[in-house]
Design an enzyme around this catalytic site. Sequence first.
Site, PDB file in Angstrom:
ATOM      1  N   ARG A  36       8.646 -16.577   0.770  1.00  0.00           N
ATOM      2  CA  ARG A  36       9.621 -17.493   0.499  1.00  0.00           C
ATOM      3  C   ARG A  36      10.457 -18.485   1.108  1.00  0.00           C
ATOM      4  NH1 ARG A  36      13.334 -16.422  -2.587  1.00  0.00           N
ATOM      5  NH2 ARG A  36      13.068 -14.226  -2.698  1.00  0.00           N
ATOM      6  N   TYR A  43       1.871 -20.150   0.629  1.00  0.00           N
ATOM      7  CA  TYR A  43       2.099 -18.116   0.335  1.00  0.00           C
ATOM      8  C   TYR A  43       2.808 -18.346  -0.825  1.00  0.00           C
ATOM      9  CZ  TYR A  43       3.275 -13.729   2.414  1.00  0.00           C
ATOM     10  OH  TYR A  43       2.683 -12.903   2.477  1.00  0.00           O
ATOM     11  N   GLY A  68       5.145 -16.966  -3.900  1.00  0.00           N
ATOM     12  CA  GLY A  68       6.516 -17.684  -4.839  1.00  0.00           C
ATOM     13  C   GLY A  68       6.320 -18.926  -4.868  1.00  0.00           C
ATOM     14  N   LYS A 100       7.427 -17.842  -9.031  1.00  0.00           N
ATOM     15  CA  LYS A 100       8.731 -17.390  -9.745  1.00  0.00           C
ATOM     16  C   LYS A 100       9.225 -19.074 -10.224  1.00  0.00           C
ATOM     17  CE  LYS A 100       9.325 -13.737  -7.334  1.00  0.00           C
ATOM     18  NZ  LYS A 100       9.882 -12.849  -7.931  1.00  0.00           N
ATOM     19  N   HIS A 118      14.625 -11.168 -12.840  1.00  0.00           N
ATOM     20  CA  HIS A 118      13.104 -10.489 -11.858  1.00  0.00           C
ATOM     21  C   HIS A 118      13.659  -9.042 -11.795  1.00  0.00           C
ATOM     22  CE1 HIS A 118      13.331 -10.684  -7.034  1.00  0.00           C
ATOM     23  NE2 HIS A 118      11.762 -10.150  -7.523  1.00  0.00           N
ATOM     24  N   SER A 127      14.271  -8.852  -3.989  1.00  0.00           N
ATOM     25  CA  SER A 127      12.850  -8.874  -3.300  1.00  0.00           C
ATOM     26  C   SER A 127      12.263  -7.925  -1.863  1.00  0.00           C
ATOM     27  CB  SER A 127      13.060 -10.358  -2.669  1.00  0.00           C
ATOM     28  OG  SER A 127      12.771 -11.316  -3.987  1.00  0.00           O
ATOM     29  N   CYS A 133      13.065  -4.480  -2.511  1.00  0.00           N
ATOM     30  CA  CYS A 133      14.014  -3.579  -2.752  1.00  0.00           C
ATOM     31  C   CYS A 133      13.120  -2.214  -3.736  1.00  0.00           C
ATOM     32  CB  CYS A 133      15.838  -3.916  -2.978  1.00  0.00           C
ATOM     33  SG  CYS A 133      15.994  -4.966  -1.932  1.00  0.00           S
ATOM     34  N   LYS A 151      11.027  -2.928  -6.396  1.00  0.00           N
ATOM     35  CA  LYS A 151      11.073  -2.709  -8.181  1.00  0.00           C
ATOM     36  C   LYS A 151       9.492  -2.364  -8.167  1.00  0.00           C
ATOM     37  CE  LYS A 151      11.374  -7.687  -8.592  1.00  0.00           C
ATOM     38  NZ  LYS A 151      12.471  -7.232  -7.239  1.00  0.00           N
ATOM     39  N   THR A 152       8.624  -2.887  -7.207  1.00  0.00           N
ATOM     40  CA  THR A 152       7.213  -2.304  -7.578  1.00  0.00           C
ATOM     41  C   THR A 152       7.265  -1.015  -7.722  1.00  0.00           C
ATOM     42  OG1 THR A 152       6.309  -4.590  -6.182  1.00  0.00           O
ATOM     43  CG2 THR A 152       4.954  -2.671  -6.521  1.00  0.00           C
ATOM     44  N   ASP A 168       7.854  -7.616 -11.102  1.00  0.00           N
ATOM     45  CA  ASP A 168       8.647  -7.893 -10.654  1.00  0.00           C
ATOM     46  C   ASP A 168       9.116  -9.265 -11.634  1.00  0.00           C
ATOM     47  OD1 ASP A 168       9.582  -9.582  -8.565  1.00  0.00           O
ATOM     48  OD2 ASP A 168       8.114 -11.350  -9.082  1.00  0.00           O
ATOM     49  N   ARG A 223       1.159  -8.751   1.434  1.00  0.00           N
ATOM     50  CA  ARG A 223       1.136  -8.763   0.296  1.00  0.00           C
ATOM     51  C   ARG A 223       0.346  -8.242   0.196  1.00  0.00           C
ATOM     52  NH1 ARG A 223       6.414  -9.750  -2.486  1.00  0.00           N
ATOM     53  NH2 ARG A 223       7.788  -9.164  -1.126  1.00  0.00           N
TER      54      ARG A 223
HETATM   55  P1  GTP Z   1       9.194  -7.706  -4.801  1.00  0.00           P
HETATM   56  O1  GTP Z   1       7.954  -7.830  -4.698  1.00  0.00           O
HETATM   57  O2  GTP Z   1       9.601  -8.930  -3.665  1.00  0.00           O
HETATM   58  O3  GTP Z   1       9.925  -8.696  -5.378  1.00  0.00           O
HETATM   59  O4  GTP Z   1       9.893  -6.544  -4.759  1.00  0.00           O
HETATM   60  P2  GTP Z   1       9.875  -5.377  -5.048  1.00  0.00           P
HETATM   61  O5  GTP Z   1      11.609  -5.066  -5.145  1.00  0.00           O
HETATM   62  O6  GTP Z   1       8.905  -4.690  -5.694  1.00  0.00           O
HETATM   63  O7  GTP Z   1      10.003  -3.946  -3.604  1.00  0.00           O
HETATM   64  P3  GTP Z   1       8.776  -2.728  -3.134  1.00  0.00           P
HETATM   65  O8  GTP Z   1       8.734  -1.721  -4.426  1.00  0.00           O
HETATM   66  O9  GTP Z   1       7.415  -3.459  -2.820  1.00  0.00           O
HETATM   67  O10 GTP Z   1       9.779  -2.592  -2.109  1.00  0.00           O
HETATM   68  C1  GTP Z   1       9.492  -3.091  -0.997  1.00  0.00           C
HETATM   69  C2  GTP Z   1       9.986  -1.970   0.448  1.00  0.00           C
HETATM   70  O11 GTP Z   1      11.311  -0.202  -0.063  1.00  0.00           O
HETATM   71  C3  GTP Z   1       8.708  -1.053   0.786  1.00  0.00           C
HETATM   72  O12 GTP Z   1       8.544  -0.705   1.891  1.00  0.00           O
HETATM   73  C4  GTP Z   1       9.307   0.530   0.146  1.00  0.00           C
HETATM   74  O13 GTP Z   1       8.565   1.707   0.818  1.00  0.00           O
HETATM   75  C5  GTP Z   1      10.541   0.104   0.002  1.00  0.00           C
HETATM   76  N1  GTP Z   1      11.258   1.602  -0.883  1.00  0.00           N
HETATM   77  C6  GTP Z   1      10.998   1.350  -2.094  1.00  0.00           C
HETATM   78  N2  GTP Z   1      11.663   2.558  -3.777  1.00  0.00           N
HETATM   79  C7  GTP Z   1      12.276   3.223  -2.377  1.00  0.00           C
HETATM   80  C8  GTP Z   1      13.136   3.969  -2.419  1.00  0.00           C
HETATM   81  O14 GTP Z   1      13.223   4.748  -2.889  1.00  0.00           O
HETATM   82  N3  GTP Z   1      13.815   4.730  -1.192  1.00  0.00           N
HETATM   83  C9  GTP Z   1      13.474   4.103  -0.066  1.00  0.00           C
HETATM   84  N4  GTP Z   1      14.117   4.291   1.535  1.00  0.00           N
HETATM   85  N5  GTP Z   1      12.921   3.110   0.063  1.00  0.00           N
HETATM   86  C10 GTP Z   1      12.585   2.529  -1.251  1.00  0.00           C
HETATM   87  C1  SPV Z   2       9.591 -12.532  -4.599  1.00  0.00           C
HETATM   88  O1  SPV Z   2      10.428 -12.871  -3.075  1.00  0.00           O
HETATM   89  O2  SPV Z   2      11.056 -11.561  -4.642  1.00  0.00           O
HETATM   90  C2  SPV Z   2       8.692 -11.832  -4.556  1.00  0.00           C
HETATM   91  C3  SPV Z   2       6.830 -12.165  -3.505  1.00  0.00           C
HETATM   92  O3  SPV Z   2       8.562 -11.407  -5.548  1.00  0.00           O
HETATM   93  S1  SPV Z   2       7.074 -14.178  -3.836  1.00  0.00           S
HETATM   94  O4  SPV Z   2       6.321 -14.181  -5.556  1.00  0.00           O
HETATM   95  O5  SPV Z   2       6.610 -14.649  -3.139  1.00  0.00           O
HETATM   96  O6  SPV Z   2       8.179 -14.715  -3.881  1.00  0.00           O
HETATM   97 MN    MN Z   3       9.960 -10.362  -6.623  1.00  0.00          MN
END
Ligand code: GTP
Ligand code: SPV
Ligand code: MN
Length: 595
Positions: A69, A210, A212, A219, A239, A261, A263, A265-266, A286, A378
């Site tokens: 983004r 790309y 979002g 988004k 979010h 983002s 941090c 969530k997934t 998300d 991604r």
């Molecule tokens: P967006 O899709 O961008 O909104 O992101 P998201 O919040 O879904 O992030 P995601 O769960 O994909 O995590 C991103 C990164 O954080 C990955 O590299 C994970 O390995 C790391 N991560 C997730 N949970 C933890 C945790 O509990 N501890 C640590 N140290 N890292 C974590």
């Molecule tokens: C984010 O950046 O929070 C995402 C990826 O979930 S995107 O859909 O590209 O914004």
């Molecule tokens: Mn997101």
Amino acid sequence: MIKNQKLLTWIEEIKSLCSPKEVVIWTGTQKQYDEIADLEVKNGKAIKLNPKKRPNSLLYCSHPSDVARIEKRTFISTTNQNDAGPTNNWIPPNKLKPKMLELFKDSMKGRTMYIIPFSMGPIGLDMSRLGVEITDSAYVALNMHIMTRTGNKVLDLINDDEVFIKCLHSVGYPLEPGIKDPSWPCAPIEKKYISHFPEENMIWSYGSGYGGNALLGKKCLALRIASSMASKNNWLAEHMLILKLTNDNNKVKYITGAFPSACGKTNLAMINPTLKGWKAETIGDDIAWMEVKDDGKMYAINPEAGFFGVAPGTSYKSNPNAMETISKNTIFTNVALTDDFDVWWKGLTKEAPDHLIDWLGNDWDKTKPTRPDHPNSRFTAPLTNCPTLADNYESPVPISAILFGGRRPTTIPLVHQSFNFEHGIFLGSIMGSEVTAAILDDGIGTIRRDPFAMLPFIGYNISDYINHWVEMGKKSTDELLPKIFYVNWFRKDESGFLWPGFGENSRVLKWILERTEGKDNYNKTPIGLIPDLNKFDLFNLDVSQDKMQELVKVDKNIWQEEIKSIENYYSNLYKDKLPNVLRNQLDNLKRRFAF
Ligand code: GTP
Ligand code: SPV
Ligand code: MN
């Protein structure tokens, strides 16, 4: 067949504006998906992955300027700047529209224009919203097919004279005769515009293909336009992940979590609890749309139909459910290709394979100083691939707790609970996090405030957004509303993260759910309620007592600095529009510390 007159007129208008070679209506069948996917492979746009290892899956690699983004090129276009507020780039419609119309003029020359009717939220649910994306990108069409409910079923609803949100997208690379189509067409940065017109619920996106920026249901619609709609109609577009938890007594509760983002969530949405007898099921990773229903509880739905997840760091160790989810029917973007036509990214396995093709298309081996995958690479996969998907994932679920979180190496404890709903709004407003590669920015690693993890996604004035949360709180009682918590998996000491995270986060979830039942498991501090470590499940956990103490420490001196930083942040951002709730809560915090 399209019968909605408004849609027919709009399609004609865009056809004559953008001059595509042909028009394809997205019917939503697997046959159509497979045909377009095959065509993309034939045209050298995508690589078909080894069907024995990764059935029905593709790899795309983007242009190096188009990898995330782009907040600097994202606009909220309202007549008055005050309606966009201080967190958004603003250009008024009468300036932005002529500029973008010029860009859109003939922008689809030589390309196919896809008409994609889609529903954000289960088809026909009252909380769902309909949209139509017109795009000249097959990548976008294939991704929208996974990320949203698309095709004829949605078109039937739109034909029944329903309102739909107009989403126009072009990669901004017209194919003049003799010009070869690159594998990832896009426009240079200064010509990219991701524009939102909340006054007419419309989205125009130009120049980026790309995530979002281009999958406009996500988004752009489900957060920016939806948050603006929600502010006028008593709901929330956030979010947030949505998670279903069953404790060892078979009691079911639902939580949501807003983390910026990349941090976590997934990962939390697909958690494998390490606690015996606990079960976690996925509803969304998300975005959550929420409203207070007649029983006084806040309910949430996931408006999406797929995951657009961060690849790096995903492994059978960190997130086995994600690994299963992406074992088939998945589109990968900007990861590395193995010699046997499978995918690899940093963190997938401890050791990288000896040889890879990196995301830029170059040979890669371990002697190379660069990494082979992009840090914001991604995967796109359907919800229904997820082994932990809850069977009621298409119904609104009552939320017991809302978690806020982010990457804070210091200051913020592992978990604390707000004293009440309005104090929870304060916690959301002061959220901060290290900036990640999910944003194309120079500031990666620096800490920025990201209120409610919505800084890049609030489609209107942030002061009004905060006040809207207060109004939502008034729709019910603190008793019935979700309890609000602030978590931080990312606190560090010299040796790295203090907390093991991932599956072990279930211990924090257990404490949180106990709190929603009013259990006496806490200590009171000036910032909120933190775990009483004697009543926090540490069984079989490999973290020293010292580290646990450090994880829940609230240091008065550090907080004195934090409060100064919050005051500065508030006055710089809100100026004379600081919502009363935030002023009062900050005063209360100072009083509790008695500075
Ligand atoms: P967006 O899709 O961008 O909104 O992101 P998201 O919040 O879904 O992030 P995601 O769960 O994909 O995590 C991103 C990164 O954080 C990955 O590299 C994970 O390995 C790391 N991560 C997730 N949970 C933890 C945790 O509990 N501890 C640590 N140290 N890292 C974590
Ligand atoms: C984010 O950046 O929070 C995402 C990826 O979930 S995107 O859909 O590209 O914004
Ligand atoms: Mn997101």
